[in-house]
Design a protein around this motif. Sequence first.
Motif, mmCIF file in Angstrom:
data_model
loop_
_atom_site.group_PDB
_atom_site.id
_atom_site.type_symbol
_atom_site.label_atom_id
_atom_site.label_comp_id
_atom_site.label_asym_id
_atom_site.label_seq_id
_atom_site.Cartn_x
_atom_site.Cartn_y
_atom_site.Cartn_z
ATOM 1 N N TYR A 59 0.829 -1.213 0.000
ATOM 2 C CA TYR A 59 0.000 0.000 0.000
ATOM 3 C C TYR A 59 0.859 1.257 0.000
ATOM 4 O O TYR A 59 0.434 2.305 -0.517
ATOM 5 N N GLY A 81 -7.857 1.514 -7.808
ATOM 6 C CA GLY A 81 -8.140 0.084 -7.795
ATOM 7 C C GLY A 81 -8.084 -0.523 -9.184
ATOM 8 O O GLY A 81 -7.565 -1.628 -9.379
ATOM 9 N N GLN A 141 -12.149 3.286 -13.465
ATOM 10 C CA GLN A 141 -12.185 2.228 -12.460
ATOM 11 C C GLN A 141 -13.235 1.178 -12.807
ATOM 12 O O GLN A 141 -12.945 -0.029 -12.856
ATOM 13 N N GLY A 248 -0.073 -3.278 -7.610
ATOM 14 C CA GLY A 248 -1.076 -4.282 -7.965
ATOM 15 C C GLY A 248 -0.456 -5.624 -8.291
ATOM 16 O O GLY A 248 -0.988 -6.677 -7.909
ATOM 17 N N PHE A 265 -10.088 -5.550 -6.299
ATOM 18 C CA PHE A 265 -9.705 -4.257 -6.869
ATOM 19 C C PHE A 265 -10.919 -3.395 -7.181
ATOM 20 O O PHE A 265 -10.923 -2.661 -8.176
ATOM 21 N N LYS A 269 -11.010 -0.221 -2.922
ATOM 22 C CA LYS A 269 -9.549 -0.134 -2.956
ATOM 23 C C LYS A 269 -9.096 1.268 -3.351
ATOM 24 O O LYS A 269 -8.120 1.803 -2.794
ATOM 25 N N SER A 270 -9.792 1.873 -4.293
ATOM 26 C CA SER A 270 -9.442 3.227 -4.718
ATOM 27 C C SER A 270 -9.603 4.215 -3.573
ATOM 28 O O SER A 270 -8.731 5.063 -3.337
#
Length: 358
Positions: A59, A81, A141, A248, A265, A269-270
């Motif tokens: 992260y 993500g 996304q 990723g 994802f 996640k974003s």
Amino acid sequence: MFYREAGDFKTSYAEDNQTFPIKFDRYRYYVVLLIAFAVVPFIINDYWVNAVFLPFLIYAIAAIGLNILVGYCGQVSLGTGGFMAVGAYACYKLMTSFPEVSILIHVIIAGAITAAVGVLFGLPSLRIKGFYLAVATLAAQFFLVWLFNRVPWFYNYSASGQISAPERTVLGVPVTGAETAPWAAYMVCLVFVAVSAILARNLTRGMAGRKWMAIRDMDIAAEIIGVDPLKAKLSAFAVSSFFIGIAGALFFSVYLGAVEVGEVFGINKSFLVLFMVIIGGLGSIFGSFAGAAFLVLLPVLLKNVLVGSLGWPTDLAAHLEFMIVGALIIAFLVAEPHGLAQLWRVAKEKLRLWPFPH
């Protein structure tokens, strides 16, 4: 008096412009790197690696990438993500297509592929900004998640729709698959984090970083003084997506081993990576590490205290985590927009003067 510049003389421009001009800063980071590379691998176990160290390191790379785009260049993005998914699926296709090539090269190439995709979806930033750009990246996304779900070629026509990382080694040591030792996975991620942080630090202090910050502060004025908005914005999207793609790829291959794009994802996640950047501090490499550490350690701490010690239900602890994170984001945006990084800078300034009041 514990943290000061007295007696720390510079005799050349190179010394004055180095990344850490204060000697105490350099020694502190040398000690941190020494402990991370030479001590931690020998004392960690499977729990600490999977619960704390691997999520934090991966992260941190993603937060560094997003911070370059949002914090340094001022371009809002909600597609982190999806870009992590590009890195994961690119790494998977490379691992299955070229099994004789090192996994380290696959991760780097996956980052390069993600950079190309990031540039493609960064093109709207030349015409729109702010909320409208956020919506455009949000569309990226959803489109990327839909693409990886609907096109069977990306997951090699698997019946389950999942992708699983085959076993790969580095110098004869397994780093992916079920036989991976905790210290091996930790060391792979640590190397990528160290290199990514050094690259990002030097990029943001160089000509590229100054162009990004000029675009962030006032794009019209930056264009007047000679900064090309096209190159500046697209380079920020490319560098940001490169780091996010590496994150990723590592998240899939080294950490989880098997993923389903919608669950791993998704939009959550974003927002998670964006919250790391906000809490850690916009426009700060250290803030990316601080935000990642905070949002990785907070659930572990709450689970151990509330569930393990007090016996609270797990779902209640999870909901309390969301409340705490939301309250902290509001508090930081109102009271300290520069996040934990600014608090660290203020603490260093106090230490430089202590025990004197001025």
